[in-house]
Design an enzyme around this catalytic site. Structure first.
Site, short mmCIF file in Angstrom:
data_model
loop_
_atom_site.label_atom_id
_atom_site.label_comp_id
_atom_site.label_asym_id
_atom_site.label_seq_id
_atom_site.Cartn_x
_atom_site.Cartn_y
_atom_site.Cartn_z
N ARG A 42 12.15 -16.01 -13.03
CA ARG A 42 11.07 -15.90 -13.87
C ARG A 42 11.05 -16.03 -15.26
NH1 ARG A 42 7.20 -12.95 -16.45
NH2 ARG A 42 4.90 -13.30 -15.76
N CYS A 43 12.37 -15.57 -15.80
CA CYS A 43 12.59 -15.62 -17.49
C CYS A 43 12.88 -17.24 -17.66
CB CYS A 43 13.83 -14.82 -17.67
SG CYS A 43 13.64 -13.24 -17.84
N MET A 44 13.25 -17.96 -16.62
CA MET A 44 13.50 -19.14 -16.99
C MET A 44 12.40 -20.36 -16.69
SD MET A 44 17.64 -19.71 -15.82
CE MET A 44 17.19 -19.47 -13.98
N ASN B 5 13.81 -9.78 -11.48
CA ASN B 5 13.29 -10.89 -12.02
C ASN B 5 13.02 -12.19 -11.31
OD1 ASN B 5 13.77 -13.34 -14.43
ND2 ASN B 5 12.39 -11.86 -14.91
#
Length: 410
Positions: free
Chosen positions: A399-401, A354
């Site tokens: 990427r999630c954050m 990620n």
């Protein structure tokens, strides 16, 4: 394409110019062991250290010349007058499914009494404990109040908010305001609604390609912009095929410039909850991938012809398929953890796949995934390494954050 939109994201790798984050707040301290599953957490981060790690993440982005916006600030700036503010409070309460009339009234009075918009937004994110409300007599309580008398919250916290990738996704000049997999997270999309409706800079200026009122589910971790022509979407634990069809029809009809979508179908479980937990683009011709998904992966090409979606299942090698669609000679798939099944499983769980690409070949990663990071560096990538011992407890990586608002074209 929409020339006047303040959103401009036509790739996963173009130099990142503006990004939105959410600094973890009091919502993290409202996690407790008995209700972790309900709130989609496996563990409880230590807030003080999580904030330090997140601040270092934001500073690393600024050091690369990236403007950092914050969800909580944008949301507060969107409450532009008393009418909008009241509508937000009423909608927030309605979506919390509070059935007790007296409890609902007490919560509304509490929120209406908060004069500062930032304080109000922060409180709605943190959740409301029953102990914060005035004592309500049994005669005034609804049946739900009595049945759930041991449950400590009048309104649940939103601890997943620091994963800003999921509630909405920027696609080209537009935005997908998502309907999320769980009730816990679906309330998060309310902030996006008010930002893209009322914010002085973003309100009413960004085409909507999906709306949170839809009854099928989609999340931003399954929406990737590979190029100005090609999108990738994941059919996953959190995103269903029906949502993808709705999204794609809207994207093609609104003429945002995209010509094709690659839909990835893979294992439906929490370990692989989104496409971006197992597959991210890190350079013009390089992707990270978790080796465990390769065997069962199915890919469909979707185009729009004569007002209909045309769907074809792709056969053959994934790297060759990506190369053909991206117009490059060859694509390299870099396996998370290399060839070691133990390292691959451990580092994927800690979001080794990620990654956040902030320029071609420049990638933000957690420093803890040492094997994957060494492989990425051996391929010529420059890594911006961040600490994530507390942040990763929420099961999300760089990427999630992050939610890009503006990238340079490639």
């Amino acid at each position: 394409m929409t020339a006047n939109s303040p959103i401009h994201v036509y790739s996963e790798i173009g130099k990142l110019k503006k990004v939105m984050l959410h600094r973890p707040g009091k919502e993290i301290e409202n996690l407790m062991p008995d209700y972790l599953e309900r709130l989609l957490f496996d563990d409880i981060p230590f807030l003080e250290n999580a904030q330090k790690e997140h601040d270092a993440f934001a500073e690393a982005l600024r050091n690369e010349g990236i403007e950092v916006l914050y969800l909580e600030k944008l949301a507060a700036e969107s409450l532009i007058n008393e009418e909008v503010r009241t509508a937000f409070i009423d909608e927030y309460i309605a979506e919390a499914n509070i059935r007790g009339r007296a409890t609902k009234e007490a919560i509304r009075n509490m929120l209406m009494s908060i004069e500062d918009n930032q304080e109000l937004i922060d409180k709605t994110m943190a959740g409301i404990q029953k102990s914060e409300l005035p004592e309500i007599s049994d005669e005034e309580k609804g049946l739900t109040d009595l049945v759930e008398s041991d449950y400590p919250f009048a309104i649940d916290p939103m601890p997943n908010l620091y994963f800003t990738r999921d509630p909405f996704a920027t696609i080209g000049a537009g935005v997908s305001l998502n309907h999320m997999f769980s009730e816990t997270r679906n309330r998060e999309t309310l902030y996006g609604k008010y930002i893209f409706t009322h914010h002085p800079e973003y309100g009413g200026k960004v085409p909507m390609v999906y709306d949170r009122s839809e009854n099928t589910r989609i999340e931003g971790g399954d929406e990737l912009v590979l190029s100005k022509d090609v999108l990738a979407v994941g059919i996953s634990q959190r995103t269903d095929a029906a949502s993808i069809e709705k999204l794609l029809v809207n994207i093609f009809k609104q003429n945002l410039g995209f010509k094709k979508v690659l839909a990835f179908e893979f294992a439906n479980n929490r370990k692989f909850m989104h496409l971006d937990t197992v597959f991210t683009m890190v350079d013009y011709d390089k992707f990270t991938i978790h080796p465990e998904i390769e065997g069962d992966l199915r890919v469909y090409s979707v185009t729009y012809e004569n007002d209909k979606l045309k769907i074809v299942e792709e056969k053959g090698d994934l790297a060759e398929l990506l190369a053909a669609n991206l117009g490059v000679e060859k694509v390299e798939l870099i396996r998370c953890g290399g060839d070691n099944i133990v390292a691959a499983g451990r580092e994927q769980w800690n979001d080794g796949s990620n990654t956040l690409t902030i320029a071609p070949g420049v990638v933000v990663v957690y420093n803890r995934n040492t094997i994957t990071n060494a492989i990425l560096e051996s391929k010529g990538l420059r890594l911006v390494k961040i600490e994530g011992s507390e942040l990763v407890r929420g099961r999300g990586g760089p990427r999630c954050m992050s939610m890009p608002f503006e990238r340079e074209d490639i």
